[in-house]
Design a protein around this motif. Sequence first.
Motif, PDB file in Angstrom:
ATOM      1  N   VAL A 109      36.701  -0.095  -4.983  1.00 37.33           N
ATOM      2  CA  VAL A 109      37.215   0.935  -4.077  1.00 37.33           C
ATOM      3  C   VAL A 109      37.841   2.072  -4.872  1.00 37.33           C
ATOM      4  O   VAL A 109      37.896   3.212  -4.392  1.00 37.33           O
ATOM      5  N   ASN A 110      38.322   1.792  -6.071  1.00 35.63           N
ATOM      6  CA  ASN A 110      38.944   2.824  -6.884  1.00 35.63           C
ATOM      7  C   ASN A 110      37.960   3.926  -7.226  1.00 35.63           C
ATOM      8  O   ASN A 110      38.317   5.105  -7.325  1.00 35.63           O
ATOM      9  N   ALA A 111      36.684   3.548  -7.402  1.00 34.73           N
ATOM     10  CA  ALA A 111      35.638   4.524  -7.721  1.00 34.73           C
ATOM     11  C   ALA A 111      34.829   4.924  -6.484  1.00 34.73           C
ATOM     12  O   ALA A 111      33.850   5.662  -6.599  1.00 34.73           O
ATOM     13  N   ASN A 112      35.248   4.430  -5.323  1.00 32.93           N
ATOM     14  CA  ASN A 112      34.547   4.730  -4.066  1.00 32.93           C
ATOM     15  C   ASN A 112      33.059   4.384  -4.137  1.00 32.93           C
ATOM     16  O   ASN A 112      32.209   5.115  -3.631  1.00 32.93           O
ATOM     17  N   ASN A 113      32.756   3.255  -4.771  1.00 33.96           N
ATOM     18  CA  ASN A 113      31.339   2.911  -4.922  1.00 33.96           C
ATOM     19  C   ASN A 113      31.090   1.420  -4.674  1.00 33.96           C
ATOM     20  O   ASN A 113      30.387   0.763  -5.429  1.00 33.96           O
ATOM     21  N   ILE A 114      31.706   0.857  -3.624  1.00 36.67           N
ATOM     22  CA  ILE A 114      31.472  -0.561  -3.366  1.00 36.67           C
ATOM     23  C   ILE A 114      29.992  -0.771  -3.052  1.00 36.67           C
ATOM     24  O   ILE A 114      29.359   0.034  -2.370  1.00 36.67           O
ATOM     25  N   ILE A 115      29.449  -1.848  -3.602  1.00 36.63           N
ATOM     26  CA  ILE A 115      28.018  -2.111  -3.480  1.00 36.63           C
ATOM     27  C   ILE A 115      27.804  -3.239  -2.476  1.00 36.63           C
ATOM     28  O   ILE A 115      28.039  -4.410  -2.756  1.00 36.63           O
ATOM     29  N   LEU A 116      27.409  -2.853  -1.287  1.00 37.98           N
ATOM     30  CA  LEU A 116      27.142  -3.787  -0.198  1.00 37.98           C
ATOM     31  C   LEU A 116      25.672  -3.671   0.152  1.00 37.98           C
ATOM     32  O   LEU A 116      25.161  -2.569   0.363  1.00 37.98           O
ATOM     33  N   GLY A 117      24.974  -4.784   0.202  1.00 31.13           N
ATOM     34  CA  GLY A 117      23.553  -4.694   0.520  1.00 31.13           C
ATOM     35  C   GLY A 117      22.850  -6.020   0.356  1.00 31.13           C
ATOM     36  O   GLY A 117      23.456  -7.078   0.449  1.00 31.13           O
ATOM     37  N   ILE A 118      21.567  -5.946   0.083  1.00 35.81           N
ATOM     38  CA  ILE A 118      20.739  -7.150  -0.013  1.00 35.81           C
ATOM     39  C   ILE A 118      19.955  -7.136  -1.317  1.00 35.81           C
ATOM     40  O   ILE A 118      19.824  -6.102  -1.973  1.00 35.81           O
ATOM     41  N   ASP A 119      19.468  -8.315  -1.692  1.00 31.86           N
ATOM     42  CA  ASP A 119      18.623  -8.418  -2.874  1.00 31.86           C
ATOM     43  C   ASP A 119      17.193  -8.011  -2.526  1.00 31.86           C
ATOM     44  O   ASP A 119      16.812  -7.928  -1.352  1.00 31.86           O
ATOM     45  N   GLU A 120      16.387  -7.780  -3.540  1.00 34.65           N
ATOM     46  CA  GLU A 120      14.978  -7.449  -3.311  1.00 34.65           C
ATOM     47  C   GLU A 120      14.289  -8.617  -2.600  1.00 34.65           C
ATOM     48  O   GLU A 120      14.493  -9.783  -2.956  1.00 34.65           O
ATOM     49  N   LEU A 121      13.496  -8.305  -1.582  1.00 31.35           N
ATOM     50  CA  LEU A 121      12.926  -9.337  -0.726  1.00 31.35           C
ATOM     51  C   LEU A 121      11.413  -9.340  -0.747  1.00 31.35           C
ATOM     52  O   LEU A 121      10.775  -8.294  -0.896  1.00 31.35           O
ATOM     53  N   ASN A 122      10.856 -10.524  -0.572  1.00 33.13           N
ATOM     54  CA  ASN A 122       9.438 -10.657  -0.273  1.00 33.13           C
ATOM     55  C   ASN A 122       9.284 -10.753   1.247  1.00 33.13           C
ATOM     56  O   ASN A 122      10.077 -11.396   1.914  1.00 33.13           O
ATOM     57  N   GLY A 123       8.289 -10.097   1.785  1.00 31.44           N
ATOM     58  CA  GLY A 123       8.043 -10.185   3.220  1.00 31.44           C
ATOM     59  C   GLY A 123       8.720  -9.117   4.038  1.00 31.44           C
ATOM     60  O   GLY A 123       8.704  -9.179   5.272  1.00 31.44           O
ATOM     61  N   LEU A 124       9.335  -8.131   3.383  1.00 33.51           N
ATOM     62  CA  LEU A 124       9.958  -7.042   4.126  1.00 33.51           C
ATOM     63  C   LEU A 124       8.862  -6.154   4.716  1.00 33.51           C
ATOM     64  O   LEU A 124       8.021  -5.615   3.997  1.00 33.51           O
ATOM     65  N   LYS A 125       8.873  -5.998   6.041  1.00 32.66           N
ATOM     66  CA  LYS A 125       7.785  -5.302   6.731  1.00 32.66           C
ATOM     67  C   LYS A 125       8.028  -3.814   6.907  1.00 32.66           C
ATOM     68  O   LYS A 125       7.109  -3.070   7.239  1.00 32.66           O
TER      69      LYS A 125
END
Length: 290
Positions: free
Chosen positions: A149-165
Amino acid sequence: IWFRLRVTNKVFRLCQKQRILAYARWSRQKNKISNPLSKFLDNKKNKEYWFDLEGALREYALRYGTKYNAESSLKYYERIGKSICEYIKQEQQNAKIRKESMAYDFIKAVQSCKSFHIYSFNYTDFDSIPDMLRLSRKDEVFSYIHGSVNANNIILGIDELNGLKEDSYKKMYKVWRDDYQGFNSKSLEKSSEIIFYGFSFSDIDYPYFKTFFEKVANGELEYKHITIFTKDKDSSFQIKNKLDKENAKISAIKNSCKLDIITTDNMNSAEYKALKKRLSEAMPPIVSAF
Protein backbone atom coordinates in the motif's frame (compact mmCIF):
# COMPACT_ATOMS: atom_id res chain seq x y z
CA ILE A 1 11.56 -15.10 6.65
CA TRP A 2 8.17 -15.65 5.08
CA PHE A 3 6.05 -13.57 7.31
CA ARG A 4 2.39 -12.83 7.91
CA LEU A 5 2.50 -10.21 10.59
CA ARG A 6 0.04 -9.69 13.40
CA VAL A 7 1.93 -7.36 15.69
CA THR A 8 -0.84 -4.78 15.95
CA ASN A 9 -4.40 -4.86 17.18
CA LYS A 10 -5.59 -4.64 13.58
CA VAL A 11 -5.66 -7.41 11.03
CA PHE A 12 -2.43 -7.11 9.08
CA ARG A 13 -1.86 -10.80 8.60
CA LEU A 14 -0.63 -11.44 5.15
CA CYS A 15 -2.27 -11.92 1.94
CA GLN A 16 -5.43 -13.97 1.86
CA LYS A 17 -7.18 -13.09 5.13
CA GLN A 18 -6.05 -9.50 4.74
CA ARG A 19 -7.64 -9.34 1.31
CA ILE A 20 -10.89 -10.92 2.48
CA LEU A 21 -11.35 -8.77 5.57
CA ALA A 22 -10.61 -5.63 3.61
CA TYR A 23 -13.03 -6.63 0.86
CA ALA A 24 -15.77 -7.61 3.31
CA ARG A 25 -15.60 -4.34 5.24
CA TRP A 26 -15.18 -2.24 2.14
CA SER A 27 -18.18 -3.86 0.44
CA ARG A 28 -20.32 -2.91 3.43
CA GLN A 29 -19.08 0.68 3.48
CA LYS A 30 -19.07 1.50 -0.24
CA ASN A 31 -21.83 1.77 -2.80
CA LYS A 32 -21.22 -1.23 -5.00
CA ILE A 33 -21.43 -1.23 -8.78
CA SER A 34 -24.23 -3.54 -9.84
CA ASN A 35 -22.67 -6.12 -12.13
CA PRO A 36 -22.29 -9.91 -12.21
CA LEU A 37 -18.86 -9.93 -10.55
CA SER A 38 -20.03 -7.84 -7.58
CA LYS A 39 -23.04 -10.13 -7.10
CA PHE A 40 -20.85 -13.23 -7.42
CA LEU A 41 -18.37 -12.02 -4.78
CA ASP A 42 -21.09 -10.81 -2.42
CA ASN A 43 -22.70 -14.23 -2.64
CA LYS A 44 -19.37 -15.82 -1.70
CA LYS A 45 -18.93 -13.38 1.21
CA ASN A 46 -22.43 -14.02 2.54
CA LYS A 47 -21.93 -17.80 2.50
CA GLU A 48 -18.46 -17.82 4.07
CA TYR A 49 -16.76 -14.78 5.62
CA TRP A 50 -13.21 -16.09 5.06
CA PHE A 51 -13.49 -17.01 1.42
CA ASP A 52 -10.67 -17.13 -1.11
CA LEU A 53 -10.94 -13.80 -2.94
CA GLU A 54 -8.39 -14.54 -5.66
CA GLY A 55 -9.78 -18.05 -5.99
CA ALA A 56 -13.23 -16.53 -6.46
CA LEU A 57 -11.91 -14.22 -9.18
CA ARG A 58 -10.37 -17.25 -10.86
CA GLU A 59 -13.63 -19.19 -10.64
CA TYR A 60 -15.59 -16.25 -12.07
CA ALA A 61 -13.23 -15.82 -15.02
CA LEU A 62 -13.46 -19.51 -15.87
CA ARG A 63 -17.19 -20.02 -15.33
CA TYR A 64 -18.64 -16.76 -16.60
CA GLY A 65 -15.98 -15.53 -19.02
CA THR A 66 -18.29 -15.64 -22.03
CA LYS A 67 -21.65 -15.36 -20.27
CA TYR A 68 -21.37 -11.73 -19.18
CA ASN A 69 -19.83 -8.59 -20.60
CA ALA A 70 -16.25 -8.41 -19.33
CA GLU A 71 -15.87 -4.62 -19.32
CA SER A 72 -18.03 -3.84 -16.28
CA SER A 73 -16.63 -6.80 -14.33
CA LEU A 74 -13.04 -5.70 -15.01
CA LYS A 75 -13.86 -2.16 -13.90
CA TYR A 76 -15.23 -3.57 -10.65
CA TYR A 77 -12.13 -5.74 -10.25
CA GLU A 78 -9.93 -2.62 -10.58
CA ARG A 79 -12.11 -0.79 -8.08
CA ILE A 80 -11.71 -3.60 -5.55
CA GLY A 81 -7.91 -3.31 -5.68
CA LYS A 82 -7.89 0.46 -5.26
CA SER A 83 -10.43 0.41 -2.44
CA ILE A 84 -8.68 -2.37 -0.53
CA CYS A 85 -5.47 -0.35 -0.79
CA GLU A 86 -7.20 2.72 0.66
CA TYR A 87 -8.82 0.68 3.42
CA ILE A 88 -5.57 -0.98 4.56
CA LYS A 89 -3.80 2.40 4.58
CA GLN A 90 -6.43 3.71 6.99
CA GLU A 91 -6.13 0.67 9.23
CA GLN A 92 -2.34 0.91 9.18
CA GLN A 93 -2.42 4.51 10.38
CA ASN A 94 -4.49 3.49 13.41
CA ALA A 95 -2.34 0.50 14.32
CA LYS A 96 -1.26 -0.08 17.90
CA ILE A 97 1.63 -2.36 18.78
CA ARG A 98 0.85 -5.57 20.67
CA LYS A 99 4.07 -5.98 22.63
CA GLU A 100 2.87 -9.24 24.16
CA SER A 101 2.63 -10.93 20.76
CA MET A 102 5.16 -13.46 19.49
CA ALA A 103 5.37 -11.44 16.27
CA TYR A 104 6.71 -8.46 18.23
CA ASP A 105 9.22 -10.63 20.05
CA PHE A 106 10.26 -12.35 16.84
CA ILE A 107 10.87 -9.11 14.93
CA LYS A 108 13.18 -7.99 17.73
CA ALA A 109 15.02 -11.29 17.35
CA VAL A 110 15.34 -10.80 13.60
CA GLN A 111 16.77 -7.35 14.24
CA SER A 112 19.59 -8.98 16.19
CA CYS A 113 20.62 -10.90 13.08
CA LYS A 114 23.62 -9.54 11.19
CA SER A 115 22.03 -9.81 7.76
CA PHE A 116 18.74 -11.04 6.38
CA HIS A 117 16.24 -10.73 3.54
CA ILE A 118 12.51 -10.50 4.15
CA TYR A 119 9.99 -11.49 1.51
CA SER A 120 6.58 -10.13 2.42
CA PHE A 121 3.32 -11.46 1.01
CA ASN A 122 1.53 -8.72 2.89
CA TYR A 123 0.22 -5.46 1.47
CA THR A 124 1.11 -3.44 4.57
CA ASP A 125 4.21 -1.26 4.78
CA PHE A 126 6.75 -3.57 6.39
CA ASP A 127 9.55 -1.02 6.01
CA SER A 128 7.94 1.10 8.75
CA ILE A 129 7.76 -1.76 11.29
CA PRO A 130 11.24 -1.14 12.81
CA ASP A 131 10.27 2.51 13.34
CA MET A 132 6.95 1.51 14.90
CA LEU A 133 8.78 -0.85 17.26
CA ARG A 134 11.56 1.69 17.91
CA LEU A 135 14.16 -0.73 16.63
CA SER A 136 17.35 0.15 14.83
CA ARG A 137 17.57 -0.30 11.08
CA LYS A 138 20.30 -2.49 9.62
CA ASP A 139 21.12 -3.80 6.18
CA GLU A 140 17.82 -5.61 5.94
CA VAL A 141 16.25 -6.00 2.53
CA PHE A 142 12.52 -6.15 1.91
CA SER A 143 10.80 -7.58 -1.14
CA TYR A 144 7.05 -7.22 -1.57
CA ILE A 145 5.83 -10.15 -3.65
CA HIS A 146 2.29 -8.81 -3.95
CA GLY A 147 3.12 -5.11 -3.85
CA SER A 148 2.41 -2.75 -0.96
CA VAL A 149 0.00 0.00 0.00
CA ASN A 150 2.97 2.31 0.57
CA ALA A 151 3.69 2.22 -3.18
CA ASN A 152 -0.01 2.11 -4.13
CA ASN A 153 0.61 -1.03 -6.14
CA ILE A 154 -1.07 -3.95 -4.36
CA ILE A 155 -1.20 -6.93 -6.69
CA LEU A 156 -4.59 -8.63 -6.59
CA GLY A 157 -5.53 -11.05 -9.32
CA ILE A 158 -5.24 -14.56 -10.67
CA ASP A 159 -2.54 -16.83 -12.03
CA GLU A 160 -2.26 -17.70 -15.72
CA LEU A 161 -5.02 -20.16 -16.58
CA ASN A 162 -5.71 -22.93 -19.03
CA GLY A 163 -9.25 -22.95 -20.38
CA LEU A 164 -9.93 -19.23 -20.13
CA LYS A 165 -12.58 -18.55 -22.79
CA GLU A 166 -12.49 -14.76 -22.75
CA ASP A 167 -9.12 -13.09 -23.37
CA SER A 168 -10.22 -9.88 -21.64
CA TYR A 169 -9.94 -11.58 -18.25
CA LYS A 170 -6.22 -12.00 -18.81
CA LYS A 171 -6.08 -8.43 -17.52
CA MET A 172 -6.47 -10.06 -14.08
CA TYR A 173 -3.21 -12.03 -14.50
CA LYS A 174 -0.86 -10.95 -11.72
CA VAL A 175 2.26 -11.96 -13.65
CA TRP A 176 1.25 -9.73 -16.58
CA ARG A 177 1.42 -6.60 -14.47
CA ASP A 178 4.44 -4.42 -15.16
CA ASP A 179 5.06 -3.99 -11.42
CA TYR A 180 4.95 -7.72 -10.63
CA GLN A 181 8.39 -8.74 -9.33
CA GLY A 182 7.89 -12.47 -9.00
CA PHE A 183 9.97 -14.59 -6.67
CA ASN A 184 13.34 -16.18 -7.29
CA SER A 185 13.54 -19.42 -5.31
CA LYS A 186 17.32 -19.43 -5.73
CA SER A 187 17.55 -17.20 -2.65
CA LEU A 188 16.02 -20.06 -0.66
CA GLU A 189 18.43 -22.59 -2.06
CA LYS A 190 21.43 -20.42 -1.15
CA SER A 191 20.28 -19.73 2.42
CA SER A 192 21.13 -21.73 5.49
CA GLU A 193 18.35 -20.46 7.77
CA ILE A 194 14.83 -20.16 6.35
CA ILE A 195 11.85 -18.99 8.37
CA PHE A 196 8.14 -18.95 7.50
CA TYR A 197 6.01 -16.86 9.85
CA GLY A 198 2.23 -17.04 9.55
CA PHE A 199 2.44 -18.52 6.07
CA SER A 200 -0.61 -20.69 5.41
CA PHE A 201 0.85 -22.85 2.61
CA SER A 202 -2.45 -22.36 0.79
CA ASP A 203 -3.04 -23.27 -2.84
CA ILE A 204 -2.50 -19.62 -3.77
CA ASP A 205 0.94 -19.11 -2.19
CA TYR A 206 2.42 -22.60 -1.86
CA PRO A 207 3.42 -22.81 -5.56
CA TYR A 208 6.13 -20.23 -4.83
CA PHE A 209 7.86 -22.87 -2.66
CA LYS A 210 6.77 -26.14 -4.24
CA THR A 211 10.02 -26.72 -6.15
CA PHE A 212 12.12 -25.76 -3.13
CA PHE A 213 10.45 -28.26 -0.79
CA GLU A 214 10.62 -30.97 -3.43
CA LYS A 215 14.38 -30.40 -3.75
CA VAL A 216 14.76 -30.49 0.04
CA ALA A 217 12.79 -33.74 0.27
CA ASN A 218 14.90 -35.25 -2.53
CA GLY A 219 18.14 -34.30 -0.80
CA GLU A 220 19.23 -32.04 -3.68
CA LEU A 221 20.19 -29.04 -1.51
CA GLU A 222 22.77 -28.37 1.17
CA TYR A 223 21.72 -28.79 4.80
CA LYS A 224 19.34 -26.10 6.01
CA HIS A 225 17.44 -25.16 9.14
CA ILE A 226 13.79 -24.51 8.27
CA THR A 227 11.43 -23.02 10.85
CA ILE A 228 7.69 -22.65 10.33
CA PHE A 229 5.62 -20.54 12.72
CA THR A 230 1.92 -21.35 12.80
CA LYS A 231 -1.04 -20.72 15.09
CA ASP A 232 -1.64 -24.06 16.81
CA LYS A 233 -1.50 -27.84 16.49
CA ASP A 234 -4.41 -27.92 14.04
CA SER A 235 -2.73 -25.52 11.60
CA SER A 236 0.54 -27.42 12.11
CA PHE A 237 -1.21 -30.59 10.97
CA GLN A 238 -2.66 -28.78 7.94
CA ILE A 239 0.81 -27.64 6.87
CA LYS A 240 2.25 -31.13 7.24
CA ASN A 241 -0.68 -32.56 5.31
CA LYS A 242 -0.21 -30.00 2.53
CA LEU A 243 3.48 -30.86 2.17
CA ASP A 244 2.63 -34.56 2.17
CA LYS A 245 0.06 -34.10 -0.61
CA GLU A 246 2.57 -32.10 -2.65
CA ASN A 247 5.10 -34.95 -2.68
CA ALA A 248 7.30 -33.34 -0.04
CA LYS A 249 7.11 -36.00 2.65
CA ILE A 250 7.86 -34.76 6.17
CA SER A 251 10.10 -37.78 6.81
CA ALA A 252 12.15 -36.98 3.68
CA ILE A 253 12.42 -33.30 4.63
CA LYS A 254 13.60 -34.19 8.14
CA ASN A 255 16.17 -36.57 6.69
CA SER A 256 17.63 -33.75 4.60
CA CYS A 257 17.42 -30.78 6.97
CA LYS A 258 16.36 -29.61 10.42
CA LEU A 259 12.64 -28.79 10.44
CA ASP A 260 10.96 -27.02 13.37
CA ILE A 261 7.26 -26.10 13.45
CA ILE A 262 6.60 -23.63 16.27
CA THR A 263 3.13 -22.63 17.46
CA THR A 264 2.69 -18.96 18.30
CA ASP A 265 1.00 -19.77 21.60
CA ASN A 266 4.26 -21.11 23.03
CA MET A 267 6.93 -18.43 23.31
CA ASN A 268 8.83 -20.53 25.84
CA SER A 269 9.44 -23.51 23.59
CA ALA A 270 12.99 -24.81 23.36
CA GLU A 271 12.86 -24.54 19.55
CA TYR A 272 11.96 -20.84 19.69
CA LYS A 273 14.69 -20.04 22.22
CA ALA A 274 17.22 -21.91 20.07
CA LEU A 275 16.10 -19.98 16.97
CA LYS A 276 16.60 -16.63 18.68
CA LYS A 277 20.07 -17.70 19.77
CA ARG A 278 20.95 -18.73 16.19
CA LEU A 279 19.69 -15.41 14.83
CA SER A 280 21.86 -13.45 17.24
CA GLU A 281 24.93 -15.47 16.21
CA ALA A 282 24.19 -16.12 12.54
CA MET A 283 26.17 -14.91 9.60
CA PRO A 284 24.47 -14.40 6.23
CA PRO A 285 22.66 -15.62 4.30
CA ILE A 286 19.36 -15.69 6.19
CA VAL A 287 16.07 -15.67 4.29
CA SER A 288 12.82 -14.76 6.00
CA ALA A 289 9.28 -14.94 4.66
CA PHE A 290 6.45 -12.99 6.26
